[in-house]
Scaffold this motif. Structure first.
Motif, PDB file in Angstrom:
ATOM      1  N   TYR A  91      88.190  60.817  21.435  1.00  0.00           N
ATOM      2  CA  TYR A  91      89.400  60.844  22.271  1.00  0.00           C
ATOM      3  C   TYR A  91      89.046  60.404  23.691  1.00  0.00           C
ATOM      4  N   TYR A  92      89.904  59.598  24.300  1.00  0.00           N
ATOM      5  CA  TYR A  92      89.712  59.226  25.695  1.00  0.00           C
ATOM      6  C   TYR A  92      91.053  58.856  26.314  1.00  0.00           C
ATOM      7  N   GLU A  93      91.113  58.928  27.632  1.00  0.00           N
ATOM      8  CA  GLU A  93      92.352  58.605  28.346  1.00  0.00           C
ATOM      9  C   GLU A  93      92.189  57.449  29.326  1.00  0.00           C
ATOM     10  N   GLY A  94      90.965  56.958  29.482  1.00  0.00           N
ATOM     11  CA  GLY A  94      90.785  55.859  30.420  1.00  0.00           C
ATOM     12  C   GLY A  94      89.444  55.167  30.267  1.00  0.00           C
ATOM     13  N   VAL A  95      89.403  53.914  30.727  1.00  0.00           N
ATOM     14  CA  VAL A  95      88.167  53.130  30.754  1.00  0.00           C
ATOM     15  C   VAL A  95      88.019  52.533  32.148  1.00  0.00           C
ATOM     16  N   ILE A  96      86.867  52.781  32.764  1.00  0.00           N
ATOM     17  CA  ILE A  96      86.561  52.204  34.078  1.00  0.00           C
ATOM     18  C   ILE A  96      85.680  50.984  33.841  1.00  0.00           C
ATOM     19  N   GLN A  97      86.175  49.818  34.227  1.00  0.00           N
ATOM     20  CA  GLN A  97      85.419  48.579  34.062  1.00  0.00           C
ATOM     21  C   GLN A  97      84.921  48.136  35.435  1.00  0.00           C
ATOM     22  N   VAL A  98      83.621  48.227  35.638  1.00  0.00           N
ATOM     23  CA  VAL A  98      83.016  47.866  36.923  1.00  0.00           C
ATOM     24  C   VAL A  98      82.512  46.423  36.835  1.00  0.00           C
ATOM     25  N   ARG A  99      83.093  45.565  37.646  1.00  0.00           N
ATOM     26  CA  ARG A  99      82.725  44.151  37.708  1.00  0.00           C
ATOM     27  C   ARG A  99      82.550  43.760  39.172  1.00  0.00           C
ATOM     28  N   ALA A 100      82.194  42.493  39.427  1.00  0.00           N
ATOM     29  CA  ALA A 100      82.023  42.017  40.802  1.00  0.00           C
ATOM     30  C   ALA A 100      82.694  40.660  40.948  1.00  0.00           C
ATOM     31  N   GLU A 101      83.167  40.379  42.160  1.00  0.00           N
ATOM     32  CA  GLU A 101      83.855  39.115  42.441  1.00  0.00           C
ATOM     33  C   GLU A 101      82.855  37.954  42.465  1.00  0.00           C
ATOM     34  N   GLY A 102      83.030  37.018  41.530  1.00  0.00           N
ATOM     35  CA  GLY A 102      82.254  35.793  41.562  1.00  0.00           C
ATOM     36  C   GLY A 102      80.778  35.945  41.261  1.00  0.00           C
ATOM     37  N   ARG A 103      80.361  37.078  40.704  1.00  0.00           N
ATOM     38  CA  ARG A 103      78.940  37.283  40.403  1.00  0.00           C
ATOM     39  C   ARG A 103      78.802  38.419  39.395  1.00  0.00           C
ATOM     40  N   ILE A 104      77.585  38.628  38.939  1.00  0.00           N
ATOM     41  CA  ILE A 104      77.286  39.753  38.057  1.00  0.00           C
ATOM     42  C   ILE A 104      76.783  40.911  38.916  1.00  0.00           C
ATOM     43  N   PRO A 105      77.292  42.136  38.719  1.00  0.00           N
ATOM     44  CA  PRO A 105      76.773  43.267  39.496  1.00  0.00           C
ATOM     45  C   PRO A 105      75.255  43.409  39.324  1.00  0.00           C
ATOM     46  N   SER A 106      74.585  43.784  40.392  1.00  0.00           N
ATOM     47  CA  SER A 106      73.134  43.958  40.330  1.00  0.00           C
ATOM     48  C   SER A 106      72.789  45.226  39.552  1.00  0.00           C
ATOM     49  N   THR A 107      71.522  45.309  39.168  1.00  0.00           N
ATOM     50  CA  THR A 107      71.045  46.521  38.485  1.00  0.00           C
ATOM     51  C   THR A 107      71.251  47.739  39.362  1.00  0.00           C
ATOM     52  N   PHE A 108      70.997  47.569  40.660  1.00  0.00           N
ATOM     53  CA  PHE A 108      71.206  48.690  41.584  1.00  0.00           C
ATOM     54  C   PHE A 108      72.658  49.153  41.547  1.00  0.00           C
ATOM     55  N   GLU A 109      73.596  48.211  41.553  1.00  0.00           N
ATOM     56  CA  GLU A 109      75.016  48.576  41.579  1.00  0.00           C
ATOM     57  C   GLU A 109      75.446  49.275  40.291  1.00  0.00           C
ATOM     58  N   THR A 110      74.986  48.791  39.140  1.00  0.00           N
ATOM     59  CA  THR A 110      75.380  49.444  37.885  1.00  0.00           C
ATOM     60  C   THR A 110      74.746  50.836  37.779  1.00  0.00           C
ATOM     61  N   GLN A 111      73.506  50.965  38.239  1.00  0.00           N
ATOM     62  CA  GLN A 111      72.872  52.284  38.223  1.00  0.00           C
ATOM     63  C   GLN A 111      73.565  53.233  39.196  1.00  0.00           C
ATOM     64  N   MET A 112      73.970  52.699  40.347  1.00  0.00           N
ATOM     65  CA  MET A 112      74.680  53.503  41.341  1.00  0.00           C
ATOM     66  C   MET A 112      76.038  53.952  40.797  1.00  0.00           C
ATOM     67  N   ALA A 113      76.749  53.038  40.122  1.00  0.00           N
ATOM     68  CA  ALA A 113      78.050  53.387  39.542  1.00  0.00           C
ATOM     69  C   ALA A 113      77.901  54.492  38.501  1.00  0.00           C
ATOM     70  N   ALA A 114      76.856  54.383  37.658  1.00  0.00           N
ATOM     71  CA  ALA A 114      76.611  55.409  36.642  1.00  0.00           C
ATOM     72  C   ALA A 114      76.268  56.745  37.291  1.00  0.00           C
ATOM     73  N   SER A 115      75.478  56.719  38.361  1.00  0.00           N
ATOM     74  CA  SER A 115      75.099  57.946  39.062  1.00  0.00           C
ATOM     75  C   SER A 115      76.314  58.601  39.712  1.00  0.00           C
ATOM     76  N   ILE A 116      77.174  57.787  40.332  1.00  0.00           N
ATOM     77  CA  ILE A 116      78.395  58.319  40.958  1.00  0.00           C
ATOM     78  C   ILE A 116      79.284  58.966  39.896  1.00  0.00           C
ATOM     79  N   ALA A 117      79.426  58.297  38.755  1.00  0.00           N
ATOM     80  CA  ALA A 117      80.247  58.840  37.666  1.00  0.00           C
ATOM     81  C   ALA A 117      79.721  60.194  37.211  1.00  0.00           C
ATOM     82  N   GLN A 118      78.399  60.309  37.072  1.00  0.00           N
ATOM     83  CA  GLN A 118      77.789  61.568  36.636  1.00  0.00           C
ATOM     84  C   GLN A 118      78.019  62.671  37.661  1.00  0.00           C
ATOM     85  N   GLN A 119      77.900  62.329  38.948  1.00  0.00           N
ATOM     86  CA  GLN A 119      78.114  63.316  40.007  1.00  0.00           C
ATOM     87  C   GLN A 119      79.563  63.810  40.013  1.00  0.00           C
ATOM     88  N   VAL A 120      80.513  62.893  39.815  1.00  0.00           N
ATOM     89  CA  VAL A 120      81.934  63.279  39.776  1.00  0.00           C
ATOM     90  C   VAL A 120      82.192  64.196  38.587  1.00  0.00           C
TER      91      VAL A 120
END
Length: 348
Positions: A139-168
């Motif tokens: 069961y789920y109610e939402g999907v967060i799709q993290v992308r970047a304008e005109g480029r691929i997100p860096s490893t740092f950014e994807t790891q940071m997004a995952a860390s922020i999600a875990q903290q929330v």
């Protein structure tokens, strides 16, 4: 002293009484000063350990030995006249799902000490909680799709997004929002997808990512059905990180700038030549050299006045460069560099 005709007598036992009616002993004997339930039940989720009281699930890290005594005490009910009651508990396991609790009760009733023992049975019941039930049912109610304008997100950014999600998630769970959970996080070719159990956590994670990494997000609801007359939606949170990120080193007219902050159509930068702060238009940026997080460490062979000699960490050859005005380095130190063809650029 012998009793007189004016003394009060207990109508039950005939002994003198301090007040009309039953004496203290007979009042205690004729009043059930406690009741003890025959059995008490503990409902616990076998997956996460949460416990259920009435219809409410609560996260718990306690095991049977810690839960048992208080659970057994909950089955004892004292008369309102009992003062300072205490309960000592001894528990014996009968089987995997049953235990026997022997309780010793103490207190004071009508200013006289009272004591008794009773036994109650503890039933250990397993039931999947609301959260684990939803997770196991995908069961789920939402999907967060993290992308970047005109480029691929860096490893740092994807790891940071995952860390922020875990903290929330940790913050909302500790605040009692059991259904605000992350059911899955998947790295994709274009970024990272985070699947969440509630719309509230979806919005909080999206806001947290934007606050830390910049960019913007939009929501795209989709009707998936009805429940109890209420429409059910699943929301896609489309998070778009900016074209540039903090610590990017960009090039304009053969001059190098390190990005400090991204603003609307502008970037605040640090001039790597003289250390000044400049605001640049995004459209004026010719190319991205790289990100200072991915810099190499280079050895300083010598530093004299405005000249610095840096040993290339790949070729081991020393090249002379103009020493940036903001740099404090001496022979034997190491500096961070990015490579631009055969030229080394000193970054912070």
């Amino acid at each position: 002293m012998n009793a007189t005709i004016k003394d009060n007598f207990c109508p039950k036992c005939g002994k003198p009484s301090q007040a009309p009616g039953l004496c203290t002993e007979c009042r205690i004997g004729s009043t059930p000063w406690f009741t003890c339930d025959h059995r008490v039940k503990n409902i616990q989720c076998p997956s996460c350990g949460a416990t259920k009281q009435v219809n409410t699930w609560t996260d718990s890290t306690l095991d049977r030995s810690e839960i048992g005594p208080d659970l057994a005490r909950s089955g004892v009910h004292f008369h309102p006249e009992v003062k300072k009651p205490t309960i000592d508990v001894r528990i014996e396991d009968i089987s995997v799902n049953r235990s026997r609790a022997i309780l010793t009760l103490h207190g004071t009733m009508y200013k006289k000490p009272v004591e008794a023992t009773c036994t109650t049975e503890i039933i250990w019941h397993k039931e999947q909680c609301d959260r684990c039930n939803r997770i196991s049912g995908s069961y789920y109610e939402g999907v967060i799709q993290v992308r970047a304008e005109g480029r691929i997100p860096s490893t740092f950014e994807t790891q940071m997004a995952a860390s922020i999600a875990q903290q929330v998630e940790d913050s909302l769970q500790s605040g009692g929002e059991r259904l605000s959970f992350i059911s899955d996080m998947t790295a994709t070719r274009d970024g990272i997808d985070i699947i969440v159990g509630s719309q509230h956590i979806g919005a909080k994670i999206s806001q947290g990512i934007i606050a830390q990494l910049g960019g913007r997000y939009t929501t795209h609801p989709k009707l998936v059905g009805e429940k109890n007359g209420r429409q059910l939606f699943r929301i896609t949170y489309s998070v778009r990180l900016p074209r540039f990120q903090k610590f990017d080193v960009v090039v304009i007219k053969n001059r190098y700038y390190e990005i400090d902050r991204i603003e609307s159509h502008h970037v605040k930068t640090f001039d790597l030549a003289d250390g000044s702060s400049k605001s640049l238009r995004e459209d004026d940026i010719e190319r991205i050299l790289g990100n200072a997080r991915n810099s190499e460490s280079a050895f300083v062979a010598f530093a004299e006045n405005a000249t610095i000699g840096i040993m290339d960490p790949v070729t081991c050859q020393t090249q002379e460069y103009r020493k940036p005005g903001w740099l404090e380095a001496k022979a034997g130190d190491h500096v961070a560099v990015l490579r631009d063809a055969d030229h080394l650029v000193i970054v912070r």
